[in-house]
Design a protein around this motif. Structure first.
Motif, short mmCIF file in Angstrom:
data_model
loop_
_atom_site.label_atom_id
_atom_site.label_comp_id
_atom_site.label_asym_id
_atom_site.label_seq_id
_atom_site.Cartn_x
_atom_site.Cartn_y
_atom_site.Cartn_z
N PRO A 237 -18.85 -28.63 -88.37
CA PRO A 237 -18.61 -29.65 -89.39
C PRO A 237 -19.75 -29.69 -90.40
N GLY A 238 -19.40 -29.88 -91.66
CA GLY A 238 -20.43 -29.98 -92.69
C GLY A 238 -19.88 -29.72 -94.07
N ASN A 239 -20.76 -29.82 -95.04
CA ASN A 239 -20.38 -29.63 -96.44
C ASN A 239 -20.13 -28.15 -96.73
N THR A 240 -19.07 -27.89 -97.48
CA THR A 240 -18.72 -26.50 -97.78
C THR A 240 -18.69 -26.18 -99.26
N VAL A 241 -18.25 -27.12 -100.09
CA VAL A 241 -18.08 -26.86 -101.53
C VAL A 241 -18.49 -28.10 -102.31
N VAL A 242 -19.18 -27.88 -103.43
CA VAL A 242 -19.45 -28.95 -104.40
C VAL A 242 -18.82 -28.54 -105.71
N ALA A 243 -18.09 -29.47 -106.33
CA ALA A 243 -17.44 -29.22 -107.62
C ALA A 243 -18.31 -29.78 -108.73
N GLU A 244 -18.84 -28.88 -109.56
CA GLU A 244 -19.68 -29.27 -110.68
C GLU A 244 -18.91 -29.07 -111.98
N GLY A 245 -18.86 -30.07 -112.83
CA GLY A 245 -18.09 -29.99 -114.05
C GLY A 245 -18.72 -29.08 -115.09
N GLY A 246 -17.89 -28.63 -116.04
CA GLY A 246 -18.38 -27.82 -117.13
C GLY A 246 -18.78 -28.66 -118.32
N SER A 247 -19.46 -28.04 -119.27
CA SER A 247 -19.89 -28.78 -120.45
C SER A 247 -18.73 -29.09 -121.39
N HIS A 248 -17.62 -28.38 -121.24
CA HIS A 248 -16.44 -28.64 -122.08
C HIS A 248 -15.24 -29.05 -121.24
N PHE A 249 -14.88 -28.22 -120.27
CA PHE A 249 -13.73 -28.52 -119.42
C PHE A 249 -14.17 -29.21 -118.13
N CYS A 250 -13.37 -30.17 -117.70
CA CYS A 250 -13.60 -30.85 -116.42
C CYS A 250 -14.97 -31.50 -116.35
N PRO A 251 -15.30 -32.42 -117.29
CA PRO A 251 -16.60 -33.11 -117.25
C PRO A 251 -16.63 -34.16 -116.15
N LEU A 252 -17.16 -33.80 -115.01
CA LEU A 252 -17.12 -34.71 -113.86
C LEU A 252 -18.18 -35.79 -113.95
N PRO A 253 -17.84 -36.99 -113.51
CA PRO A 253 -18.86 -38.05 -113.41
C PRO A 253 -19.82 -37.75 -112.26
N ARG A 254 -20.92 -38.45 -112.23
CA ARG A 254 -21.89 -38.20 -111.16
C ARG A 254 -21.59 -39.05 -109.92
N ALA A 255 -20.69 -39.94 -110.03
CA ALA A 255 -20.30 -40.75 -108.86
C ALA A 255 -18.82 -40.99 -108.93
N ARG A 256 -18.17 -40.98 -107.79
CA ARG A 256 -16.72 -41.12 -107.74
C ARG A 256 -16.31 -42.52 -108.18
N ARG A 257 -15.30 -42.56 -109.03
CA ARG A 257 -14.76 -43.84 -109.47
C ARG A 257 -13.95 -44.47 -108.35
N PRO A 258 -13.81 -45.79 -108.32
CA PRO A 258 -12.99 -46.44 -107.28
C PRO A 258 -11.56 -45.95 -107.38
#
Length: 258
Positions: A237-258
């Motif tokens: 068990p453990g972390n396997t993948v982190v999704a990091e957003g791009g500068s143009h497409f898929c700009p992810l926030p730094r914390a998950r929204r409710p």
């Protein structure tokens, strides 16, 4: 290779809001475990004479997940919409199988979507019950997806999202494909309708790469979406993948929204 025992989790930073009680991002048992369980089947084409490159297979699998999530048949009143909702209301499970020759042709005859990369072909199908696979998919092998990259992958395009794999894990290509699909799905859930449409219209550009050891610790504590494996197949068990957003497409926030 199978991710039918996977639980998607978001190990967000302390600033993140509390994860809802009924959420696929909780590790403990919730009402989602009481619902009928479904799995999203993916089939990768692996011909003996021309297997796909590993990284391209991972990226193509991730795009395949996004393609079905955004397909009109999977949303609203579409013909796949109800089973897609049922799948996402339970635990999020994906299984990757391999096919070649006549097996691939039989898989292509079933309802689904084929997504093509540079060298890879991946067909994604609407979710099926854990014990209700179509026979032409059930007979396909889960093992045997040891793929290689003929040359070192180029640096990722940082205008588009990057799905970073843990440098500490040794996973088969099939298992890694399922993990990349999980990461892409987490990224998709974070976006607004407008951001999703822009990413979709561009063809879902993304990269899958293995993170440097030093960067991995930073990524997993950054508040970005994290896939946590339940540890029932191949790895602990453990972390396997982190999704990091791009500068143009898929700009992810730094914390998950409710």
């Amino acid at each position: 290779m199978s991710s039918d025992d996977q639980t998607l989790q978001n190990d967000a930073a302390d600033a993140s809001p509390e994860v809802p009680q009924d959420s696929p991002f909780r590790s403990e048992r919730t009402v989602r475990d009481e619902a009928q369980q479904f799995v999203l089947p993916l089939v990768v084409r692996i011909e003996r004479a021309a297997p796909p490159a590993r990284t391209d297979a991972l990226e193509t699998a991730a795009r395949a997940v996004l393609v079905i999530l955004s397909d009109p048949r999977a949303t609203g009143e579409g013909e796949w919409a109800q089973v897609m909702r049922d799948w996402q209301d339970a635990r999020i499970r994906k299984v990757v199988r391999r096919a070649r020759g006549a097996e691939w042709r039989r898989a292509e005859a079933l309802d689904g979507i084929t997504v093509t990369g540079k060298s890879a072909e991946v067909r994604v199908f609407p979710p099926v019950p854990l014990d209700g696979w179509p026979k032409d998919l059930a007979r396909l092998q889960v093992s045997g997806t040891e793929l290689d990259d003929p040359e070192l992958p180029a640096d990722p395009d940082l205008t588009a999202p990057v799905l970073w794999l843990s440098p500490d894990l040794d996973m088969t290509a099939g298992k890694s494909m399922a993990q990349a699909g999980h990461g892409a799905q987490l990224a998709w859930w974070e976006l607004t309708d407008e951001q999703r449409a822009e990413w979709r219209d561009a063809g879902f550009p993304l990269s899958v790469r293995t993170a440097d050891t030093d960067r991995w610790a930073e990524l997993t504590t950054s508040g970005l979406p994290v896939v946590r494996d339940a540890g029932f197949t191949e790895i602990a068990p453990g972390n396997t993948v982190v999704a990091e957003g791009g500068s143009h497409f898929c700009p992810l926030p730094r914390a998950r929204r409710p």
